[in-house]
Design an enzyme around this catalytic site. Structure first.
Site, PDB file in Angstrom:
ATOM      1  N   ASP A 123       0.824  -1.206   0.000  1.00 16.29           N
ATOM      2  CA  ASP A 123       0.000   0.000   0.000  1.00 16.29           C
ATOM      3  C   ASP A 123       0.859   1.257   0.000  1.00 16.29           C
ATOM      4  OD1 ASP A 123       0.756  -0.735   2.694  1.00 16.29           O
ATOM      5  OD2 ASP A 123      -0.607   0.834   3.418  1.00 16.29           O
ATOM      6  N   GLU A 190       0.034  -0.918   5.773  1.00 16.41           N
ATOM      7  CA  GLU A 190       1.086  -0.375   6.641  1.00 16.41           C
ATOM      8  C   GLU A 190       0.908   1.114   6.881  1.00 16.41           C
ATOM      9  OE1 GLU A 190       4.977   1.484   7.713  1.00 16.41           O
ATOM     10  OE2 GLU A 190       3.700   1.848   5.975  1.00 16.41           O
TER      11      GLU A 190
END
Length: 492
Positions: A123, A190
């Site tokens: 991400d 994250e």
């Protein structure tokens, strides 16, 4: 009187002599000195660059509001990995965790060797629309130009994910047999804390009883000359710990009413006073991590720095003052306090019934969440201000520099380039690695990219980009680390 003066001069001279001698003798060379050097692997570099560019074009954005999550992008990322790395998807056991995070297992032939875990995250942070016209190239274009790959995730952290996949694909193409089992773990959230991705992955390993010889995640980088004060060479900093994270919401509730008849102190005013109190009472400075880093580099520092750092019985207040004078270095030696959000009335002539502020703390390893809350209560010292703790995790433990994982990383960096110094440090931000201490004591953070202030400003900012040369060298570093770890493994 003359004798007193001579005595004072004698004591002063002795102090100077002791300080100078310590400056010369205190720091010994602690760098690893290679007996041989690595010949980089040869592969189709342009295709590897194009694959990273392709990954950047997939907008795997993490949002604070889970309602904005876009599963299609993460499914596209997973499919792209399958298409681009066929050998991996033939050889590895792939497991999806919580639908979107990925775990790859490359089984080794020797079960007596504890496995190793290499991590990254798929991400990326969002891009503020008001900054779009300031980007040299659109943030999800994956444009390759003038030796740079542009786009969100170019450094943080698709370069890690893709470099690991490139390195392992090359190993499998070469026909290498792994003795030690290797895992890859790629989280999908994250940037918003990792609770749905990395945390679930760590729980998956814990439930299966899997323990790791070491874990390697993102975090450290290679600092270009001038980035490390008083050191003229490049320095590879390896994260051996990371700060904790904690938010405290300050809340003041009142009856409200019309602004023409205010109380002596409105809720907004009480909140403002509380914030000023906190900002005027910063946490004490702690030089332990500064010393951890400098001990590895001291013999390469200029003489003045060696004198100052080796005589902290005398110079500690000066060292702290200098480091605290800059916000970046100040953050490396103390728990930080940052008021980030404020709210009160929605209209200028209405007294607020509820006034709030959010204060963010980045916690040093020698502090805990409970200690921070207690300190805040003590400093504000106002029963009208209620405290609400949220999104909190303690600082990580500190991993040793004597374990196999650190040693392999240190050796490999130096074997690629003996002019790059290596040192441990504390990561000031948060990484997914924080969830994995139940499955390994040896957790490190490093990515092979050379940075200066300009390149760092692009991470989470405008014009995020990675030099193509650094990306290629990152692949070569991971290839060698996997080789040392699993193909011809040192015993853990």
């Amino acid at each position: 009187m003359k004798k007193v003066g001579l005595s004072v001069l004698g004591v002063f001279s002795l102090i100077v002599i002791v300080a100078l001698v310590k400056g010369v003798t205190h720091y010994t060379d602690q760098q690893y000195h290679p007996k041989s050097y690595i010949t980089p692997i040869v592969f189709n570099e342009q295709k590897a660059i194009n694959r990273l560019a392709k990954a950047i074009r997939i907008p795997t954005v993490s949002y604070d509001d889970p309602e904005n999550f876009e599963p299609a992008s993460f499914n596209s990322m997973a499919s792209m990995l399958v298409d681009e790395f066929p050998n991996i998807h033939t050889a590895a056991e792939r497991t999806k965790i919580n639908d979107y995070s990925l775990v790859y297992k490359f089984k080794g032939s020797d079960p007596s060797l504890k496995p190793a875990l290499f991590m990254g995250h798929m991400d990326v942070v969002s891009v503020d629309e008001i900054t779009l016209d300031k980007w040299t190239h659109p943030p999800f274009s994956g444009t390759v130009e003038n030796g740079m790959i542009y786009g969100r995730g170019a450094i943080d952290d698709k370069s890690t994910v893709m470099a690991l996949m490139e390195a392992m694909e090359h190993h499998l193409t070469e026909g290498h047999t792994l003795k030690r089992t290797i895992y890859f773990a790629f989280g999908h959230d994250e940037e918003v804390g990792g609770k749905q991705g990395a945390k679930r992955i760590a729980e998956y390993f814990e439930q299966s009883g899997t323990k790791f010889e070491f874990v390697l995640d993102e975090g450290g980088v290679i600092l270009k000359p001038g980035m490390m004060p008083n050191i003229s060479q490049e320095v590879a900093i390896i994260g051996v710990a990371e700060k904790g994270f904690m938010n405290i919401r300050l809340v003041v509730e009142q009856d409200g009413g019309h602004s023409s008849t205010p109380p002596e102190h409105t809720g907004a005013g009480i909140i403002a006073q509380a914030i000023v109190k906190l900002e005027n009472a910063p946490f004490p400075a702690d030089l332990s991590f500064t010393n951890l880093t400098f001990d590895k580099l001291g013999s390469y520092a200029d003489f003045g720095a060696r004198v100052v750092m080796s005589n902290q019985w005398l110079t500690a207040p000066i060292v702290k003052h200098v480091l605290l004078s800059n916000s970046k270095t100040a953050a490396s030696i103390r728990t930080t306090t940052a008021a980030t959000m404020l709210s009160a009335s929605s209209k200028s002539n209405v007294l607020p019934t509820q006034s709030t502020a959010v204060v963010n703390f980045r916690i040093m390893p020698n502090h805990s969440i409970d200690e921070i809350k207690s300190y805040v209560e003590q400093v504000i010292d106002d029963p009208k201000v209620k405290l609400e703790v949220f999104m909190a995790n303690n600082a990580s433990p500190v991993s040793t520099t004597e374990a196999l994982g650190y040693k392999l990383l240190e050796q490999t960096i130096r074997e690629f380039d003996k002019n790059v110094l290596v040192a441990p440090y504390m990561v000031q931000g948060g990484t997914d690695a924080k969830y994995f201490y139940r499955v390994s004591d040896s957790i490190y953070r490093f990515m092979r990219v050379k940075v200066d202030n300009e390149l760092l400003s692009g991470m989470h900012g405008i014009d995020e980009r990675i030099p193509t040369d650094d990306y290629i060298k990152g692949i070569q570093l991971f290839h060698e680390l996997i080789y040392k770890t699993a193909v011809v493994p040192a015993l853990g």
